[in-house]
Enzyme design. Structure first.
Site, short mmCIF file in Angstrom:
data_model
loop_
_atom_site.label_atom_id
_atom_site.label_comp_id
_atom_site.label_asym_id
_atom_site.label_seq_id
_atom_site.Cartn_x
_atom_site.Cartn_y
_atom_site.Cartn_z
N ASN B 70 -3.81 -11.18 -2.55
CA ASN B 70 -2.88 -10.65 -3.55
C ASN B 70 -2.12 -9.45 -3.02
O ASN B 70 -2.61 -8.71 -2.19
CB ASN B 70 -3.63 -10.28 -4.85
CG ASN B 70 -4.20 -8.88 -4.80
OD1 ASN B 70 -3.49 -7.89 -5.01
ND2 ASN B 70 -5.47 -8.78 -4.48
N GLY B 73 1.03 -4.48 -5.60
CA GLY B 73 1.77 -3.24 -5.45
C GLY B 73 1.51 -2.25 -6.57
O GLY B 73 2.41 -1.50 -6.97
N ASN B 131 -9.53 5.13 -6.25
CA ASN B 131 -9.10 4.03 -5.38
C ASN B 131 -8.36 4.59 -4.18
O ASN B 131 -7.14 4.74 -4.19
CB ASN B 131 -8.20 3.06 -6.17
CG ASN B 131 -7.70 1.92 -5.30
OD1 ASN B 131 -8.12 1.78 -4.15
ND2 ASN B 131 -6.81 1.11 -5.84
N CYS B 134 -5.32 2.98 -0.95
CA CYS B 134 -3.87 2.84 -1.04
C CYS B 134 -3.22 3.72 0.01
O CYS B 134 -3.84 4.64 0.53
CB CYS B 134 -3.37 3.11 -2.46
SG CYS B 134 -3.94 4.63 -3.17
N THR B 199 -10.58 -4.96 -1.27
CA THR B 199 -10.17 -6.18 -0.57
C THR B 199 -10.02 -5.94 0.92
O THR B 199 -9.87 -4.80 1.37
CB THR B 199 -8.82 -6.69 -1.11
OG1 THR B 199 -7.89 -5.61 -1.02
CG2 THR B 199 -8.94 -7.13 -2.56
N GLY B 255 -17.37 -7.53 -4.71
CA GLY B 255 -16.87 -8.37 -3.62
C GLY B 255 -17.43 -9.78 -3.73
O GLY B 255 -18.57 -10.02 -3.36
N GLY B 256 -16.64 -10.69 -4.27
CA GLY B 256 -16.99 -12.10 -4.25
C GLY B 256 -18.12 -12.54 -5.14
O GLY B 256 -18.71 -13.59 -4.93
N GLY B 277 -14.89 -9.45 -9.99
CA GLY B 277 -13.45 -9.34 -9.83
C GLY B 277 -12.74 -10.68 -9.90
O GLY B 277 -12.49 -11.23 -10.97
#
Ligand SMILES: Cc1cc2nc3c(=O)[nH]c(=O)nc-3n(C[C@H](O)[C@H](O)[C@H](O)COP(=O)(O)OP(=O)(O)OC[C@H]3O[C@@H](n4cnc5c(N)ncnc54)[C@H](O)[C@@H]3O)c2cc1C
Ligand code: FES
Lengths: 302, 320
Positions: B70, B73, B131, B134, B199, B255-256, B277
């Site tokens: 993904n 943005g 987060n 970024c 990710t 994660g997964g 997620g």
């Protein structure tokens, strides 16, 4: 609130259900597959223009993302309880899988999703334009419009005859039907946009409803606007979840205030007023963020 | 006997270790159509920045084997609209909220935290997830979380803005040579816990058009395909804590995770809470379904308390 069973969720008043749908009928319809699922609780909630999101490949599938399909029709009660019908064009892994299902196979279904086609309050004339399988949700819409006393005409177009969907049904649901194919194998040779101005003028239509590829929806909008009619188009953007949580399905649409925002087509759409969609942002399979959109990247910024 | 699923996190005790994952659940209303969001230990919101952002153009995603790429943005309403509309809604819905914040600069993170702190709905906040995956505009767009110093600076500035009893979690990227050194820097700078993993940077080519499939060219890879990377990152960090190389702080695993069994993997590797997620896109009720499956598994295995299972695999490494 939500029920305990793993794959049947219903929160009262939410307008949506998640159910394990048993396939009870599957048949070919030209190039497409027409599937009927038992989906308890879904039919009562659904309106023309809404869609369902199907999980594909079973519980351990490597294809995680939902596949979205317009609701072709629903029956709230029947021998099997409520059912929902979809028309599928097999183009990739998920749609291929769906097209090979057999009776009694099960699919996890979420729906109904998105906003339905708005219906006019007056019994005005309407033209319903479907490109390829895009006609799937229009018959049901035609029925709802005629119930309100609207004169309804349909224009169905496709590349070739096998890619038309529902020509026979159209004659039953509409007061007039015009068919076009690019190769002339059925109806008029050419595009729906070739015949649409004439149909709008002849019927004095106030609303043009459209469902099909983006390019077609754009020309429907241009034509409707030029003829003084309102276009209501159901878009088909790439979607990963269908329920508003992934933000992949966005497109630039101007609001009532005239301001353009990147809105989720799965929750604010899939039906939009054609003249609010920023068609200028789409080209070559991409959609840019218009510079005047809320929060658009600034030069040198993100 | 039903397993006690409660877990302490900062000052609060959460009734469940299950959470949504930032960016996979929007800000509450959408998933509330499918389950009672109060069933979650915490609802994790989409990373919010100072100003409204449109995000990128489309296509924004590509499906990949057992996962997806993904490139959104960081679309979002900006912190002011977020606290007035989204956080206020979460508060009236009774959701314990873990607010994810982001910034283009370390100062922006601090500003976002300050606005959050000052908001009327702040009492719905059980923690803040920072987060740091970024791009840092001040450092040629290098991702904060790839640089221990930049990560530490963000964490320290956010820590200053928030009361001590509101824990902050630094969300780490696995795209680094040594995730433990980034974890050390964050904890030293005041992080009360860690969320891992974000990710992985990936890319997909559209072979019809022979060009990158997502408009942003590269994107974040997530889904069951990346789960072993999450398990490894959690394992390494937990092991470092057990060896005394960094203080023991809670790890939120992500994660997964698609099933209770998947969640148990992360827990046994050292996660004190688990976020669901990408699986939410497949099954909108996944965050609570996974929690029920996890409780069932723990009960089958004879655990009385969820917390007894956290990191349990570290004592059971097979020696040849
Ligand atoms: C509101 C809506 C209504 C739709 N109605 C119909 C319908 O009635 N009949 C029909 O045959 N198709 C319909 N589509 C298109 C259909 O969803 C896609 O053809 C299908 O998702 C492709 O899946 P795949 O696994 O075969 O292809 P893949 O290319 O393998 O799909 C990969 C991913 O991309 C997404 N994707 C790819 N193409 C599309 C697309 N055109 N639209 C949305 N998502 C896409 C898929 O959901 C999946 O997540 C509709 C799409 C939307 C958004
Ligand atoms: S498809 Fe996920 S937000 Fe629209």
């Amino acid at each position: 609130m939500s029920e305990a069973s793993t794959r049947h969720t219903r929160v009262e008043g939410s307008g949506v259900v998640q159910v394990t749908g048993e396939l009870i009928a599957t048949r070919r319809a030209g190039a497409y597959h027409h599937l009927t699922f038992v989906a308890p609780g879904l039919a009562e909630l659904a309106r023309p223009g809404q869609f369902v999101a199907l999980a594909v490949g079973g519980d351990t599938s490597a294809n995680l993302l939902r596949r979205c399909f317009s609701i072709h029709k629903v029956s709230p009660s029947g021998t099997y309880g409520g059912t929902v019908d979809v028309v599928i064009s097999a183009v990739g892994a998920g749609t291929e899988w769906l097209s090979t299902l057999r009776a009694h196979d099960e699919v996890d279904i979420v729906g109904p999703l998105g906003r339905p086609f708005p219906l006019p309050s007056e019994p005005v004339a309407c033209v319903l334009v479907g490109g390829g399988y895009g006609s799937a949700p229009l018959f049901w819409l035609a029925g709802a419009l005629r119930e309100r006393g609207c004169h309804v005409e349909m224009v169905l177009g496709a590349a070739t005859e096998s890619k038309l969907f529902g020509v026979v049904e159209a004659r039953r649901f509409a007061d007039g039907v015009t068919v076009t194919t690019d190769d002339g194998s059925a109806g008029n040779k050419g595009w729906v946009s070739d015949v649409l101005p004439m149909v709008i003028r002849r019927t004095g239509a106030a609303v043009v409803y459209g469902c099909g590829p983006m390019g077609m929806l754009r020309s429907i909008t241009d034509i409707a606007t030029a003829e003084g009619a309102v276009a209501q188009v159901a878009v088909e953007e790439s979607m990963a979840c269908g329920v508003g949580v992934c933000m992949t399905c966005v497109m630039p649409v101007a609001g009532k205030d005239g301001t353009t925002r990147m809105v989720r087509s799965c929750v604010e759409g899939p039906v939009f007023r054609g003249d609010r969609v920023r068609w200028d942002a789409f080209s070559d399979g991409l959609c840019r963020v218009p510079a005047d959109a809320v929060g658009a990247p600034r030069v040198g910024g993100h | 006997m039903p397993v006690d699923m409660s877990v302490p996190l900062g000052a609060a005790t959460l009734p469940s270790p299950m959470m949504t994952a930032s960016g996979c659940a929007a800000n509450g209303r959408e998933l509330a159509r499918f389950f009672d969001i109060r069933e979650l230990g915490a609802f994790v919101t989409k990373s919010v920045m100072a100003d409204p952002r449109s995000g990128r153009g489309t296509p924004r995603m590509a499906e990949t084997p057992s996962g997806m790429l993904n490139s959104i943005g960081l679309q979002g309403p900006g912190i002011s609209a977020f606290v007035d509309q989204d956080l206020a809604w979460l508060k009236q819905a009774g959701a314990r909220t873990l607010v994810s914040i982001a910034g283009n600069t370390s100062g922006e993170f601090a500003d976002v935290a300050a606005t959050l702190r000052a908001s009327d709905a702040f009492d719905a906040v059980v923690g803040v997830e920072v987060n740091i995956s970024c791009p840092n505009v001040a450092n040629r767009g290098l991702v904060f979380a790839c640089d221990p110093m930049a990560s530490a600076k963000v964490v320290a500035l956010v820590r200053e803005q928030l009361p001590r009893d509101v824990p902050i979690f630094a969300k780490l990227t696995p795209d680094v040579t040594d995730i433990v050194s980034v974890a050390q820097a964050c904890v030293k700078a005041g992080a009360d816990g860690l969320t891992m993993i974000n990710t992985l940077l990936g890319m997909v080519i559209d072979t019809d058009r022979l060009r990158p499939q997502v408009a942003g060219v590269t994107g974040g890879l997530s889904g069951p395909a990346v789960r072993p990377v999450a398990v490894r990152a959690i394992w390494q960090t937990r092991a470092a804590m057990l060896e005394g190389r960094l203080p023991t702080v809670p790890i939120i695993g992500v994660g997964g995770v698609r099933t209770g069994r998947d969640a148990l993997e992360l827990v046994a590797a050292g996660a004190s809470a688990v976020q669901v997620g990408t699986a939410t896109f497949n099954d909108p009720s996944a965050p609570v379904r996974v929690g029920r499956e996890l409780a069932g598994l723990l009960e089958d295995k004879g655990f009385e308390r969820f917390t007894d299972a956290v990191g349990v695999a570290h004592g059971r490494v097979a020696r040849a």
